[in-house]
Write a protein that holds these residues in place. Sequence first.
Motif, PDB file in Angstrom:
ATOM      1  N   GLY A  16       0.824  -1.195   0.000  1.00 35.85           N
ATOM      2  CA  GLY A  16       0.000   0.000   0.000  1.00 35.85           C
ATOM      3  C   GLY A  16       0.856   1.242   0.000  1.00 35.85           C
ATOM      4  N   ALA A  17       0.332   2.343  -0.482  1.00 34.16           N
ATOM      5  CA  ALA A  17       1.051   3.611  -0.544  1.00 34.16           C
ATOM      6  C   ALA A  17       2.388   3.465  -1.268  1.00 34.16           C
ATOM      7  CB  ALA A  17       1.272   4.177   0.866  1.00 34.16           C
ATOM      8  N   GLY A  18       2.396   2.595  -2.286  1.00 31.54           N
ATOM      9  CA  GLY A  18       3.598   2.412  -3.088  1.00 31.54           C
ATOM     10  C   GLY A  18       4.704   1.631  -2.417  1.00 31.54           C
ATOM     11  N   SER A  19       4.398   0.965  -1.310  1.00 34.75           N
ATOM     12  CA  SER A  19       5.433   0.290  -0.524  1.00 34.75           C
ATOM     13  C   SER A  19       5.017  -1.120  -0.129  1.00 34.75           C
ATOM     14  CB  SER A  19       5.738   1.078   0.762  1.00 34.75           C
ATOM     15  OG  SER A  19       6.187   2.391   0.487  1.00 34.75           O
ATOM     16  N   ILE A  20       6.041  -1.948   0.111  1.00 32.31           N
ATOM     17  CA  ILE A  20       5.864  -3.249   0.759  1.00 32.31           C
ATOM     18  C   ILE A  20       6.122  -3.054   2.247  1.00 32.31           C
ATOM     19  CG2 ILE A  20       6.602  -5.648   0.825  1.00 32.31           C
ATOM     20  CD1 ILE A  20       5.346  -4.774  -1.851  1.00 32.31           C
ATOM     21  N   TRP A  21       5.211  -3.542   3.066  1.00 30.24           N
ATOM     22  CA  TRP A  21       5.311  -3.409   4.527  1.00 30.24           C
ATOM     23  C   TRP A  21       5.577  -4.794   5.098  1.00 30.24           C
ATOM     24  CZ3 TRP A  21       4.729   1.625   6.372  1.00 30.24           C
ATOM     25  CH2 TRP A  21       4.227   2.541   5.443  1.00 30.24           C
ATOM     26  N   LEU A  22       6.764  -4.978   5.677  1.00 30.06           N
ATOM     27  CA  LEU A  22       7.223  -6.308   6.077  1.00 30.06           C
ATOM     28  C   LEU A  22       7.661  -6.331   7.541  1.00 30.06           C
ATOM     29  CD1 LEU A  22       8.103  -9.225   5.426  1.00 30.06           C
ATOM     30  CD2 LEU A  22      10.268  -8.297   4.573  1.00 30.06           C
ATOM     31  N   PRO A  23       6.845  -6.909   8.429  1.00 25.50           N
ATOM     32  CA  PRO A  23       7.256  -7.025   9.830  1.00 25.50           C
ATOM     33  C   PRO A  23       8.225  -8.183  10.047  1.00 25.50           C
ATOM     34  CG  PRO A  23       5.022  -7.850   9.533  1.00 25.50           C
ATOM     35  CD  PRO A  23       5.462  -7.348   8.196  1.00 25.50           C
ATOM     36  N   ASN A  24       9.086  -8.018  11.032  1.00 24.69           N
ATOM     37  CA  ASN A  24      10.061  -9.043  11.413  1.00 24.69           C
ATOM     38  C   ASN A  24       9.626  -9.678  12.726  1.00 24.69           C
ATOM     39  OD1 ASN A  24      12.165  -8.704   9.312  1.00 24.69           O
ATOM     40  ND2 ASN A  24      12.301  -6.649  10.186  1.00 24.69           N
ATOM     41  N   TYR A  25       9.242 -10.938  12.643  1.00 22.15           N
ATOM     42  CA  TYR A  25       8.776 -11.659  13.826  1.00 22.15           C
ATOM     43  C   TYR A  25       9.847 -11.735  14.903  1.00 22.15           C
ATOM     44  CZ  TYR A  25       7.181 -15.633  16.631  1.00 22.15           C
ATOM     45  OH  TYR A  25       6.813 -16.454  17.660  1.00 22.15           O
ATOM     46  N   GLY A  26      11.111 -11.817  14.501  1.00 19.56           N
ATOM     47  CA  GLY A  26      12.188 -12.055  15.452  1.00 19.56           C
ATOM     48  C   GLY A  26      12.804 -10.830  16.097  1.00 19.56           C
ATOM     49  N   GLU A  27      12.374  -9.607  15.714  1.00 22.06           N
ATOM     50  CA  GLU A  27      13.045  -8.450  16.322  1.00 22.06           C
ATOM     51  C   GLU A  27      12.155  -7.227  16.526  1.00 22.06           C
ATOM     52  OE1 GLU A  27      15.104  -6.073  12.660  1.00 22.06           O
ATOM     53  OE2 GLU A  27      16.219  -7.790  13.417  1.00 22.06           O
ATOM     54  N   SER A  28      10.859  -7.365  16.444  1.00 23.09           N
ATOM     55  CA  SER A  28       9.926  -6.283  16.751  1.00 23.09           C
ATOM     56  C   SER A  28      10.153  -5.032  15.909  1.00 23.09           C
ATOM     57  CB  SER A  28       9.997  -5.924  18.242  1.00 23.09           C
ATOM     58  OG  SER A  28       9.688  -7.040  19.038  1.00 23.09           O
ATOM     59  N   THR A  29      10.440  -5.240  14.636  1.00 27.62           N
ATOM     60  CA  THR A  29      10.567  -4.119  13.714  1.00 27.62           C
ATOM     61  C   THR A  29       9.792  -4.411  12.434  1.00 27.62           C
ATOM     62  OG1 THR A  29      12.562  -4.994  12.643  1.00 27.62           O
ATOM     63  CG2 THR A  29      12.884  -3.513  14.529  1.00 27.62           C
ATOM     64  N   LEU A  30       9.529  -3.348  11.690  1.00 28.51           N
ATOM     65  CA  LEU A  30       8.929  -3.454  10.370  1.00 28.51           C
ATOM     66  C   LEU A  30       9.788  -2.664   9.400  1.00 28.51           C
ATOM     67  CD1 LEU A  30       5.322  -3.111   9.148  1.00 28.51           C
ATOM     68  CD2 LEU A  30       6.942  -1.329   8.493  1.00 28.51           C
ATOM     69  N   VAL A  31      10.018  -3.246   8.220  1.00 25.43           N
ATOM     70  CA  VAL A  31      10.716  -2.497   7.182  1.00 25.43           C
ATOM     71  C   VAL A  31       9.722  -2.089   6.116  1.00 25.43           C
ATOM     72  CG1 VAL A  31      12.982  -3.532   7.546  1.00 25.43           C
ATOM     73  CG2 VAL A  31      11.395  -4.623   5.974  1.00 25.43           C
ATOM     74  N   ARG A  32       9.864  -0.868   5.656  1.00 24.11           N
ATOM     75  CA  ARG A  32       9.069  -0.347   4.547  1.00 24.11           C
ATOM     76  C   ARG A  32       9.971  -0.305   3.325  1.00 24.11           C
ATOM     77  NH1 ARG A  32       5.983   5.595   4.164  1.00 24.11           N
ATOM     78  NH2 ARG A  32       5.088   5.230   2.074  1.00 24.11           N
ATOM     79  N   VAL A  33       9.567  -0.973   2.253  1.00 24.58           N
ATOM     80  CA  VAL A  33      10.393  -1.098   1.057  1.00 24.58           C
ATOM     81  C   VAL A  33       9.670  -0.448  -0.118  1.00 24.58           C
ATOM     82  CG1 VAL A  33      11.447  -2.727  -0.570  1.00 24.58           C
ATOM     83  CG2 VAL A  33      11.474  -3.211   1.893  1.00 24.58           C
ATOM     84  N   ASP A  34      10.366   0.398  -0.845  1.00 23.52           N
ATOM     85  CA  ASP A  34       9.804   1.035  -2.033  1.00 23.52           C
ATOM     86  C   ASP A  34       9.517  -0.030  -3.081  1.00 23.52           C
ATOM     87  OD1 ASP A  34       9.812   2.332  -4.728  1.00 23.52           O
ATOM     88  OD2 ASP A  34      10.142   4.142  -3.555  1.00 23.52           O
ATOM     89  N   ALA A  35       8.259  -0.153  -3.507  1.00 29.18           N
ATOM     90  CA  ALA A  35       7.883  -1.218  -4.425  1.00 29.18           C
ATOM     91  C   ALA A  35       8.361  -0.972  -5.852  1.00 29.18           C
ATOM     92  CB  ALA A  35       6.365  -1.395  -4.420  1.00 29.18           C
ATOM     93  N   THR A  36       8.854   0.213  -6.131  1.00 28.76           N
ATOM     94  CA  THR A  36       9.401   0.510  -7.458  1.00 28.76           C
ATOM     95  C   THR A  36      10.898   0.252  -7.516  1.00 28.76           C
ATOM     96  OG1 THR A  36       7.704   2.191  -7.880  1.00 28.76           O
ATOM     97  CG2 THR A  36       9.706   2.286  -9.221  1.00 28.76           C
ATOM     98  N   THR A  37      11.613   0.744  -6.518  1.00 34.06           N
ATOM     99  CA  THR A  37      13.075   0.633  -6.522  1.00 34.06           C
ATOM    100  C   THR A  37      13.587  -0.566  -5.739  1.00 34.06           C
ATOM    101  OG1 THR A  37      13.340   2.005  -4.534  1.00 34.06           O
ATOM    102  CG2 THR A  37      13.225   3.140  -6.672  1.00 34.06           C
ATOM    103  N   GLY A  38      12.771  -1.111  -4.839  1.00 36.94           N
ATOM    104  CA  GLY A  38      13.210  -2.225  -4.003  1.00 36.94           C
ATOM    105  C   GLY A  38      14.130  -1.822  -2.876  1.00 36.94           C
ATOM    106  N   THR A  39      14.200  -0.532  -2.565  1.00 33.01           N
ATOM    107  CA  THR A  39      15.082  -0.057  -1.496  1.00 33.01           C
ATOM    108  C   THR A  39      14.300   0.173  -0.212  1.00 33.01           C
ATOM    109  OG1 THR A  39      14.774   2.241  -2.204  1.00 33.01           O
ATOM    110  CG2 THR A  39      16.662   1.048  -3.113  1.00 33.01           C
ATOM    111  N   VAL A  40      15.010   0.051   0.920  1.00 35.06           N
ATOM    112  CA  VAL A  40      14.384   0.256   2.229  1.00 35.06           C
ATOM    113  C   VAL A  40      14.156   1.748   2.447  1.00 35.06           C
ATOM    114  CG1 VAL A  40      14.661   0.025   4.719  1.00 35.06           C
ATOM    115  CG2 VAL A  40      15.371  -1.841   3.210  1.00 35.06           C
TER     116      VAL A  40
END
Length: 340
Positions: free
Chosen positions: A115-139
């Motif tokens: 959503g909002a042009g991004s992939i939203w990916l939570p990390n089960y093992g460290e209580s963080t979420l990374v937002r990745v640009d769905a066009t460039t693939g960068t964090v």
Amino acid sequence: MKIFGRLAALAVVGVCLAACGSGSGAGGAAASTSSPPSSPSPSDSASTLPTASDPAYVTARVRTGNQPCGILGAAGSIWVSDFKDGTLSRLDPTTGAPVGSPVHSGAQPCGMAYGAGSIWLPNYGESTLVRVDATTGTVQARVAIGTKAYDAVFAAGMAWVTNYADHSLTRIDPATNKPSTFVIGATVNPEGIAYSGGLLWVCGGAEDDVLEVSPQTGKVIGSITMPGHADWTAFDAGSVWVSDSTSGTVSRIDTATRKLVWTKAAGTAPADGDVLAGAAWFGDQGDGTVRRVERAGVVSPGLSAAVKSAFVLCVYQGQLWVADFGGTDVVRLDPSKLTG
């Protein structure tokens, strides 16, 4: 994601996920929390051609990493999170070929949303979420969320994550990347999450309830008692299908009437699913099959997905993509050949 529920479930996730890697969504020795490899590359991906032993409906097979846990079709690509490696890979949906280098996401990534042009990916093992640009693939951002994040959905302009160990949901505003947390029940361990009929539908795991949550306030406004565990979902504008990997059933909720319509036997351990042409498809983490579950409650026989553990399934461009939590591959299935 009891991964014997999706992560037997990531609560059992810490236990389950690791077991699945050797064997599906949960179940054996504790999952590793070691750092991901320092330099993953597209060359780590194997051939995009099916093997000679694959059924005719398997049209691609790609090795992405260890314990593919989440799979999502969005923004012209297939996105795969590898739980053990801590990476996010991007594939061409037509050829199956890797696009760019895998992204280091963090410890034990699994469910994700777009959503909002991004992939939203939570990390089960460290209580963080990374937002990745769905066009460039960068964090684009790393955001602190709750403990043991299970699943994610993008709804009403916001990213939402279920926090299994904190009994809560985290909402992230894409304009600011600011998180807000909402406790939804002192004994609820939220797992799968869906968005339909203007509401969030949150699976309560062993609590046996699906909670109705307002996306505007984050408050629980109702609940539906299920006949067994509520683990993972598939959803469209009018329905939420809920899997119970413990009893091997799938139930359908009508989100307009907010009522449970039916519960049907659906294999050994159905996990996370998706919807194609008005019917839900679920992978089975117990026996590696896939099943079509129609809105009226007709369940197809299980057909081999040519994987050990069909933990997560997504629909994209009319094709089914299945992540093998018990191995290293994702496979693409042609549903027209599956259904004859």
